[in-house]
Every structure is written in C-alpha cells, then in structure tokens.
Scaffold this motif. Structure first.
Motif, short mmCIF file in Angstrom:
data_model
loop_
_atom_site.label_atom_id
_atom_site.label_comp_id
_atom_site.label_asym_id
_atom_site.label_seq_id
_atom_site.Cartn_x
_atom_site.Cartn_y
_atom_site.Cartn_z
N ARG A 72 13.26 -33.08 2.66
CA ARG A 72 14.41 -32.27 2.24
C ARG A 72 14.05 -31.50 0.98
NH1 ARG A 72 20.15 -33.35 -0.19
NH2 ARG A 72 21.43 -31.86 0.99
N ARG A 73 14.48 -30.25 0.95
CA ARG A 73 14.18 -29.39 -0.19
C ARG A 73 15.44 -28.68 -0.68
NH1 ARG A 73 8.76 -26.38 2.24
NH2 ARG A 73 7.22 -27.86 1.47
N TYR A 74 15.44 -28.41 -1.97
CA TYR A 74 16.46 -27.54 -2.57
C TYR A 74 15.73 -26.38 -3.23
CZ TYR A 74 19.78 -25.58 -5.89
OH TYR A 74 20.56 -24.70 -6.60
N ARG A 75 16.20 -25.17 -2.98
CA ARG A 75 15.59 -23.99 -3.57
C ARG A 75 16.63 -23.17 -4.31
NH1 ARG A 75 13.41 -24.70 1.55
NH2 ARG A 75 11.12 -24.67 1.69
N ASP A 76 16.23 -22.70 -5.46
CA ASP A 76 17.00 -21.71 -6.22
C ASP A 76 16.01 -20.66 -6.68
OD1 ASP A 76 18.80 -20.24 -7.62
OD2 ASP A 76 19.29 -21.79 -9.10
N TYR A 77 15.88 -19.60 -5.87
CA TYR A 77 14.91 -18.54 -6.12
C TYR A 77 15.66 -17.29 -6.59
CZ TYR A 77 11.42 -21.18 -3.38
OH TYR A 77 10.55 -22.12 -2.90
N ASN A 78 15.18 -16.71 -7.67
CA ASN A 78 15.76 -15.48 -8.20
C ASN A 78 14.64 -14.48 -8.47
OD1 ASN A 78 18.80 -16.17 -8.95
ND2 ASN A 78 17.54 -17.94 -9.47
N ALA A 79 14.90 -13.23 -8.17
CA ALA A 79 13.92 -12.19 -8.44
C ALA A 79 14.63 -10.97 -9.03
CB ALA A 79 13.16 -11.80 -7.17
N ASN A 80 13.96 -10.37 -9.98
CA ASN A 80 14.44 -9.13 -10.59
C ASN A 80 13.31 -8.11 -10.51
OD1 ASN A 80 14.42 -7.37 -13.30
ND2 ASN A 80 16.53 -7.71 -12.65
N HIS A 81 13.61 -6.95 -9.94
CA HIS A 81 12.57 -5.95 -9.72
C HIS A 81 13.04 -4.62 -10.29
CE1 HIS A 81 9.06 -4.96 -6.77
NE2 HIS A 81 8.89 -4.43 -7.95
N GLN A 82 12.27 -4.07 -11.22
CA GLN A 82 12.58 -2.77 -11.80
C GLN A 82 11.38 -1.85 -11.62
OE1 GLN A 82 14.38 -2.93 -15.80
NE2 GLN A 82 14.45 -5.16 -15.57
N ALA A 83 11.65 -0.61 -11.27
CA ALA A 83 10.57 0.36 -11.09
C ALA A 83 11.04 1.73 -11.58
CB ALA A 83 10.14 0.43 -9.63
N PHE A 84 10.11 2.46 -12.16
CA PHE A 84 10.37 3.83 -12.61
C PHE A 84 9.21 4.71 -12.16
CE2 PHE A 84 9.30 7.14 -15.71
CZ PHE A 84 10.44 7.91 -15.65
N ARG A 85 9.50 5.93 -11.76
CA ARG A 85 8.43 6.84 -11.39
C ARG A 85 8.84 8.28 -11.72
NH1 ARG A 85 10.36 6.23 -5.75
NH2 ARG A 85 11.57 8.12 -5.32
N VAL A 86 7.85 9.09 -11.95
CA VAL A 86 8.04 10.52 -12.10
C VAL A 86 6.81 11.20 -11.53
CG1 VAL A 86 7.10 10.52 -14.46
CG2 VAL A 86 8.57 12.40 -13.70
N GLU A 87 7.01 12.24 -10.76
CA GLU A 87 5.88 12.94 -10.15
C GLU A 87 6.19 14.42 -10.01
OE1 GLU A 87 5.98 13.18 -5.45
OE2 GLU A 87 5.80 11.09 -6.10
#
Length: 723
Positions: free
Chosen positions: A339-354
C-alpha cells in the motif's frame, strides 16, 4: 455521481447564458456614437505558433503529423492517448495506474518516473501530475518526429508532441455535445466563442464526464474548463490569455497480473487493488499569456509566459512484484500487495520570446527564427509505503500465508474479497523536492540557395541547474551543466509536389536525481533521418516516407550496489509511412505505419530491479510493426451529409517486462465503426462501436504483475447542438 453531473451541466449552461446575455446587453447599451456605420475596422492578426516559422510541408526537413479537430471528431478521440494512437510512430507505455500519459516516439520514452512531456502552444506542460490529458479545448495534436532540441531545448529522443488549444475567433458560434456510452459513461462538452467588443473576443470550452469501467469497482469522474480571451490591440499587436482547469477523481489501477506468466489466467475485468483506498485526486490550474506583434510585412515577434500547478494525491493498494514477499509465485493463487500514499505536487513556469522573419543576402533567402526562453520546474514528492514481510520458505506455505495474510495484504486473484483486512498505515519512504532550472538561446536559419534547394542550420545553447533537496535525509545537492544542441537539414524540391530531405540533430534530457556527487550526465541522443514527401490528387493527399536511426547514451542505470549510474546505451532504427487527405471529393484516408527495431547496445542493469540486461535486448512496450488506418466516406442522405467511418489499429507483439525478455504482450488488432449524420445546420448525431469484434488485448505493461488490458467491445451515442 449523477448529482454532480446535473450540477456541472447547470454550471456550463449558466456560463453560456452569461456570455450570450452579456454580449447582447453590451450591444444594446452601446452609446449612439458607436451605433453607426463609421466604426473603425481592426484587422485580426493571424495567430503564429512558437518555434514554427513559416514553412510549407514540402519545405520542412523533418516528418510531422498534424491531427486536426475534424479528424479528432471523426475518430472519436477524447483523450491524448487515443489521439496518439493515430500515429504508428507512437507506442503506449506504462500509464501509472491510468493517472498520466506515457508514450514512446520512435522507440524511445522519457523519464519513466514522470509523465511523458508534451508541449501546449509551445510551452512545456506534460511533466506535472494533473492526470491523463483530456482533449477538451484542443484544436490539434502535432506529432513532431525527430530531433527538435535545436529549437525546443530539452526533450525526448524520438520527437515531440505539441497541443494547439482553441482560441477565440472573433465570430459568434457555439456547440453543446451530450454523449452516453457503455460502462455507464456520460459526458457533456461545451464550446462557445463570441466578442465582447470589436477588438476583444472570448471563448469558453468545458467538459464533464462520469463513468464506470469494464474494470471491477472502478468509477471515474473528471471535469475541466478552458476559457480564453484575445485582445486585438490594433492591426499589429495581439494579446491572448488562456486558463486551464481540470479535476480528475479515479482509483489507482495497476491492471491485471500474469499468473506465473499466464496472461489469460484472469479476466480483464479483475481489479486487484482495494476499493477502500478511495480515488486518487488529480488537479490542474494553468495560465498562459501570449503577445504577438507584427513588426513588418516579413517579421513577427512572439512572447509568452506559462504557469502551471498540478497535484496528485491519494492511497493505492498495488500488485506486488515476484520475489521474497510474493505468494503468487509459490501457490499460484494468492497475491501479495503493498500500500502506498502519494502526495505529488509540481509547479512549472516558462517564458519565451522569439523573432521570426525573412531577408535576402544577394539571391539567397533566409528564413530566421531566433530567441531565448527560460524553464523552471519544481517536482515535490511525498511518498509513504507499507509492504509485508519476507516469506519463510522453510515453513509450510499455508502456515506462512495465514501468518502474513494481513501484513502482506494477500488477496485471492481468482476469488477476490475486498476489505478482508484493515488497510495498513504507510510509513515514510520518500520526501524530496527537485528543482530544475534552465535558460536557453536558440537560432535557426533556413537558406533557400535555389528555387529547389534549401539548407537548414540551427543550434541552441542551454544552461541548466538541478537542485535535489532530500528532506528525508536532510541532504541537499546540486548539478549544473551547459549543453549545445545542433541541427543540420537539407531539402531538395524536385517538383511542386515532391521533395527529398535529410536531417541530423542532437537531443538531451537531464536525468532526475542528478547531483554533483553522482555526476549523472544528461541523457543524450543523436538522430539521423532521410525521407521523401509528396502530394497526390492535386495536393489533396499528403504522404511522407522516412527512414531513421536514433542512438541514445547515458541511460539511467545502477551499479552492483544499486547506486545510480548513467552508462546505458540503446538504438532505435526504422521505417515510417504516413498518408492522409482526400482520395476523392467524398472519401478521405488517414494511414500510418511504422517498422521499428529498438534495442540495447551494451550490457547494463535495470535501475528498477537490478537485473542485468544484455546487449540486444528489446526495449519495453515497443512493437516491431504498428499500423493504423481510418477511412471516412461522405454520402448524401435526404440532402444532408452522412459520414461512414471505419478504422483499424494493429500493434505487434512486444516486450512486456524489461527485466524478463521472455515476457511478451501479444499482438492485437482492433476495429472501430462509426457514423455521423448532419441532421441540420444545428444538429449532428454520432454513433460508434470500438473494438467491434471484442478482441481481448493488452495495451502496455511495466512488469508481469502490472499489465493494462484494453477495453472490450463498447459503444457510444452522442448528439451535438450548434448555435
């Protein structure tokens, strides 16, 4: 569950009413000075795609498939996995109990401990924990094969998936779709776009789905909204904001177990977890802001920012592997679980200019793309585990089964009794935060040396840093590096409908868990590809034939003491054929075939089990042959269009357990039959049958105890109202 369905439908209809009524009120309340024929007209700027430039199909020295909204509707694809089944170059991989998308392109998959990465409007978006991607709000799915790191940066060796979202259109239109299908599946979709003023447009896209499953005890509920706003500032400038929200609630399901290697021992409906664990909850909240400026007739500027939070949380009782704790390999009946318990969180930030555009030096035309971007990804994982004790093989097996029944969470796979034991409380196992940051500069120039010959030269430099904070061990470490990714391509256009191309490129992907101490260098790949593209039937049919070879190094492995290393090498080579378009005015085709040989090139240890893998071993879940065909025939019925649709997908046998090369998933073919009838301009009725011949099949696996079965024959009926 049905109450939630009613509430969500009320919510969607309320939003629709507010959008339409506010639009009408705004028009009614316009001052008189605006209610005349002298209103200034603003031209809507065409939307440019990041990293794409302006190239026709025959001018692009790489293989690409564009699965547009019309084909998605014809094929009934509602999730990203179903859409990617339309490309034979993409193979399904371990989907983490149904909670994320995982796929290999041209034989290679990314980090198996994270979802496969994909882009949304050019922004990285797939590495979080928001659940399997629904296609609500998606206009097209792009399968961009081959090396792309020269523009996109870090990526998977075989190619890149990019999703194009639906945007406001500065026209007023909308649709409501209701569907019902097998396994008590009910779904509602809304798509409405309108204008708030002459230079502001809005769009609301949303869905709600409530379903049981062919799998015992499994119930799923998911919903999402994707509103967007476009401000046409003037003839040259445009600003677009898009929000992404979704929530999914579904139990963690590792699939069935091959009892002592026999996949047919259990029915495909058999769930071997515990319903008492409840569902896993997956959430997404994302934002994208894009600015586009038309600098001149030949030059454009694009800038954008993306911010995405995802979370996955819940308990799961999972099938245990064969080994010292497993009863199934001893008595062929009782499965040890953990048995497993998971608490996964992700934060993703990206910036671009072209900036992208064209210019001449003498008689040579240059089409240039140049820019910079940044990427910031935080992967926060808290992981608890409760697993049983080792079996004492000196004691009678029945005595050991009684002694360890509770601690090992034993279940009879042929006659499961759920809730037979108190669910154990998991203990701490993993508690860490990994932070990956990168900054990149890129440039690509496609030079038209003659009317027939183009050369593409590109390069990108990435500076990246990884920080691993192991909170369980109170240990913090970092890893930094700089990487250059080159690309060189050539296109020779023999006629207006035929071209030959060749391309070489390199990719890299930092390995999760890399530190200055273990010196895990990034996964690297070198790819070569050559092929021909041609148009048939006056340009109504497009075809691409390609052969490719991808060599991968620095694959994550372990040493004899289970310390992380990166010494693995593998190679994938193959042949592809894609054909799509109209054969006649009323008959269209979508065909995709691949022949792929993907294998290890040296001996190394499987990082999950420590098993030695010999050179020449097949990579996991990669079929040698894969094929999909879709035919759509349009006929007239009562002066309205009736579309008759038939499809078939074939997947060859493939390795189902990397550590056991003898365990294979069998080949399979599934057939789909469907019809869509345009009753009027405002009403469409659709019906479909999937797996029409009720084939028993398995889509993917991680090991012989984690095998995902495909759905049996199932049907769906839907009605679309347009307004």
């Amino acid at each position: 569950m049905k109450n939630q369905f009613t509430q969500t439908m009320l919510f969607c209809c309320t939003n629709l009413y507010l959008l339409t009524s506010n639009h009408a009120i705004a028009e009614d309340n316009l001052p008189q000075k605006y209610n005349n024929t002298h209103i200034e007209t603003i031209t809507v700027t065409g939307v440019k795609q990041a990293y794409k430039g302006d190239f026709a199909t025959l001018e692009t020295p790489q293989s690409e498939l564009i699965i547009d909204d019309k084909l998605l509707q014809y094929t009934g694809a509602q999730g990203l996995t179903q859409a990617l089944d339309l490309s034979a170059s993409v193979a399904r991989q371990n989907n983490f109990g149904g909670l994320w998308n995982s796929f290999a392109i041209r034989g290679f998959v990314g980090d198996e401990n994270l979802p496969s990465n994909y882009l949304v409007n050019g922004f990285n978006a797939g590495r979080g924990f928001g659940g399997a991607r629904d296609l609500s709000g998606i206009e097209a799915v792009e399968v961009l094969k081959g090396p792309r790191a020269a523009l996109l940066g870090r990526g998977e060796p075989g190619g890149t998936i990019n999703l194009i979202t639906k945007r406001p259109t500065f026209e007023t239109s909308g649709s409501l779709n209701f569907s019902a299908g097998s396994f008590n599946t009910y779904r509602a979709d809304i798509d409405y776009t309108t204008t708030a003023s002459q230079n502001i447009a809005m769009r609301l896209v949303g869905f709600y789905e409530d379903a049981d499953s062919f799998r015992d005890t499994i119930e799923t509920n998911k919903q999402g909204l994707s509103p967007s706003v476009t401000w046409q500032i003037n003839d040259k400038n445009q600003l677009t904001y898009a929000l992404e929200y979704s929530h999914q609630s579904t139990p963690f399901d590792r699939g069935i177990t091959a009892v002592n290697g026999n996949l047919n021992a259990l029915p495909i409906s058999r769930f071997l977890g515990e319903p008492g664990d409840g569902p896993m909850e997956a959430d997404v909240l994302g934002h994208q802001l894009e600015f586009q400026r038309k600098i001149s007739q030949h030059w454009n500027l694009l800038a954008g920012f993306s911010y995405r939070d995802t979370n996955l949380e819940g308990f799961a009782t999972e099938n245990g592997f064969y080994g010292g704790r497993q009863f199934l390999q001893r008595d062929g009946k009782h499965l040890t679980r953990f048995r497993r318990y998971r608490d996964y969180n992700a934060n993703h930030q990206a910036f671009r200019v072209e900036a992208n555009g064209s210019f001449f030096t003498g008689h040579i035309q240059h089409r240039l793309i140049a820019g910079l971007d940044t990427d910031d990804f935080k992967n926060d994982q808290v992981f608890l585990r409760a697993r049983g004790s080792a079996i004492d093989d000196t004691q009678p097996i029945e005595n050991e089964r009684i002694r360890l029944a509770t601690t090992n969470q034993i279940i009879n796979v042929f006659n499961p009794i759920y809730g037979a034991y108190i669910l154990p409380v998991p203990s701490p196992n993993t508690d860490r935060l990994e932070h990956q940051k990168s900054q990149g500069l890129f440039i690509q120039d496609q030079l038209s040396l003659t009317d027939k010959l183009d050369i593409r030269i590109g390069a990108r430099i990435d500076k990246y840093q990884q920080t691993l904070n192991n909170r369980a061990l109170n240990n913090r470490s970092t890893y930094t590096d700089t990487h250059i990714s080159p690309q060189l391509g050539i296109v020779y256009k023999t006629t207006e409908s035929f071209s030959w191309y060749a391309v070489y490129g390199e990719n890299f992907r930092p390995l999760s868990g890399a530190t200055d101490e273990n010196n895990l260098e990034p996964n690297q790949s070198q790819s070569t590809e050559t092929g021909v593209k041609f148009l048939l039937n006056g340009g109504q049919l497009e075809a691409n034939v390609a052969i490719f070879k991808v060599a991968q190094s620095n694959i994550s492995t372990v040493d004899d003491d289970f310390n992380a290393t990166a010494i693995g090498e593998a190679e994938s080579q193959g042949f592809e054929f894609d054909l799509n378009g109209y054969i006649t005015d009323t008959l269209s085709i979508w065909a995709s075939y691949s022949l792929i040989k993907a294998e290890t090139k040296n001996t190394f240890k499987d990082p999950n089990f420590g098993t030695e893998i010999p050179a020449g071993a097949d990579l996991l879940n990669i079929p040698k042959n894969q094929f999909t065909l879709q035919l759509i025939q349009e006929v007239s019925l009562n002066e309205k269009t009736l579309s008759l649709i038939g499809g078939v997908t074939y997947v060859d046998k493939r390795n189902g357990f990397f550590s056991d090369q003898t365990f294979k998933l069998p080949s399979y073919s599934t057939f789909r039959l469907a019809a869509q009838y345009e009753v009027s301009n405002f009403l469409k009725i659709s019906a479909e049958i999937r797996n029409a011949f009720d084939k028993k099949y398995y889509t993917n696996s991680f090991a012989d105890v984690w095998v995902q079965p495909g759905a049996p024959r199932n049907a769906r009926l839907s009605t679309t109202f347009r307004f």
